[in-house]
Design an enzyme around this catalytic site. Sequence first.
Site, short mmCIF file in Angstrom:
data_model
loop_
_atom_site.label_atom_id
_atom_site.label_comp_id
_atom_site.label_asym_id
_atom_site.label_seq_id
_atom_site.Cartn_x
_atom_site.Cartn_y
_atom_site.Cartn_z
N LYS A 164 0.82 -1.22 0.00
CA LYS A 164 0.00 0.00 0.00
C LYS A 164 0.85 1.27 0.00
O LYS A 164 0.43 2.29 -0.53
CB LYS A 164 -0.99 0.00 1.16
CG LYS A 164 -0.38 0.19 2.54
CD LYS A 164 -1.48 0.17 3.59
CE LYS A 164 -0.94 -0.08 4.98
NZ LYS A 164 -0.05 0.95 5.50
N ARG A 185 -4.89 2.96 13.02
CA ARG A 185 -4.50 1.56 13.16
C ARG A 185 -5.51 0.74 13.95
O ARG A 185 -5.39 -0.47 14.05
CB ARG A 185 -3.14 1.46 13.86
CG ARG A 185 -1.97 1.81 12.98
CD ARG A 185 -0.66 1.53 13.70
NE ARG A 185 0.47 2.11 12.99
CZ ARG A 185 1.09 1.52 11.96
NH1 ARG A 185 0.69 0.34 11.54
NH2 ARG A 185 2.10 2.11 11.38
N ARG A 200 3.96 -9.56 13.50
CA ARG A 200 3.47 -8.30 12.91
C ARG A 200 2.13 -8.51 12.22
O ARG A 200 1.22 -7.68 12.33
CB ARG A 200 4.48 -7.77 11.88
CG ARG A 200 5.67 -7.05 12.49
CD ARG A 200 6.72 -6.78 11.45
NE ARG A 200 6.34 -5.73 10.51
CZ ARG A 200 6.94 -5.54 9.33
NH1 ARG A 200 7.92 -6.32 8.95
NH2 ARG A 200 6.53 -4.57 8.54
N ARG A 212 12.54 -11.86 1.65
CA ARG A 212 13.37 -10.74 1.22
C ARG A 212 14.85 -10.99 1.51
O ARG A 212 15.24 -11.39 2.60
CB ARG A 212 12.95 -9.46 1.96
CG ARG A 212 11.70 -8.83 1.41
CD ARG A 212 11.62 -7.35 1.73
NE ARG A 212 11.48 -7.09 3.16
CZ ARG A 212 10.66 -6.14 3.65
NH1 ARG A 212 9.93 -5.40 2.85
NH2 ARG A 212 10.61 -5.94 4.95
N ARG A 222 17.53 -9.77 6.66
CA ARG A 222 17.38 -8.90 7.84
C ARG A 222 16.75 -9.66 8.99
O ARG A 222 15.85 -10.48 8.79
CB ARG A 222 16.51 -7.70 7.49
CG ARG A 222 17.30 -6.45 7.11
CD ARG A 222 16.42 -5.36 6.58
NE ARG A 222 15.17 -5.22 7.32
CZ ARG A 222 14.24 -4.33 7.02
NH1 ARG A 222 14.41 -3.52 5.99
NH2 ARG A 222 13.14 -4.25 7.72
#
Length: 308
Positions: A13, A88, A171, A127, A160
Amino acid sequence: MRIVLLGAPGSGKGTQAKLLVDKYKIPQMSTGDLLRAEVAAGTDLGKRAKAAMDSGQLVTDEVVLGMIQARLAKPDAKSGFILDGFPRNIPQAQSLDAMLARLGQPLQLALLVDVDTDVLMKRLTGRRSCGSCGAIYNIYFSAPKTANKCDKCSGALQHRSDDNEQTVANRLKVYQQQTAPLVNYYKAQGKLRTVRGVGAVSAIFKNVTDIIESQIRPLADVMGKIESAAARQAAKAKAAAVAKAAAAKAAAKVAKASPAAKAKALLATKTKPAVKKAIPKKAAAKKPAPKAKPKKARKPVAKAKKAK
Ligand SMILES: [Zn+2]
């Protein structure tokens, strides 16, 4: 256009928000950017935010809303904004609605960039980035030709620590618990639209702009038409009311008048046509005189022609 973007971490987004900023020339308001700007500028809100962060506390909703309100007052936000990362949760959404209602600028659209959780997991945990040149890969969607080796510079790829499975799952869980309920909140308001956040970025953006063009633009047009039609209707009604009141007043005057006055008024109306008839007669008698004039007028024209 006033838009809230909704979507899980990894939904893309943020990328869509940047494309919207470029296309519609309206600012993207992310709370992180707003916070940094206020702290850097040393404003009262910035100081309060910094004090909270320095003591390891969350910045209160009140401070965040204050920053958004201050940002909305800037000239570039006149034609709208894109909120990304706020609200949120439901209480924040309610506070935001209340503030925007006070400003007379309610949200027009809540746009959800929807991506399945297993795809989000792969996007976030897959990633890898090159330690040498910074090139970004994803072991599931855009893997390097050789495992853990950069295609461009042969550098070693890095993973990472906050992209590990446990952290990412956490998350996404927080998002599901706190932010996902906003989908129903905006759905109940009739403001929610959903776009699938899978596929090429440009194709997703096409769907996003299609939604905006069909939801916000026509609504703005219709609202404009309704307002001008209402204004015309009101003006018409006012004129009719004035005319009616005048007619009623005149009728009341005649009704109130004494029989003698009525007779006088009647006489006055009867004598009027006689006066009117006399005027045309006089005018008719005078008419033959001007007839001679055109003949006189023609002669100088003919003379002028001959002179040439
Ligand atoms: Zn590299």
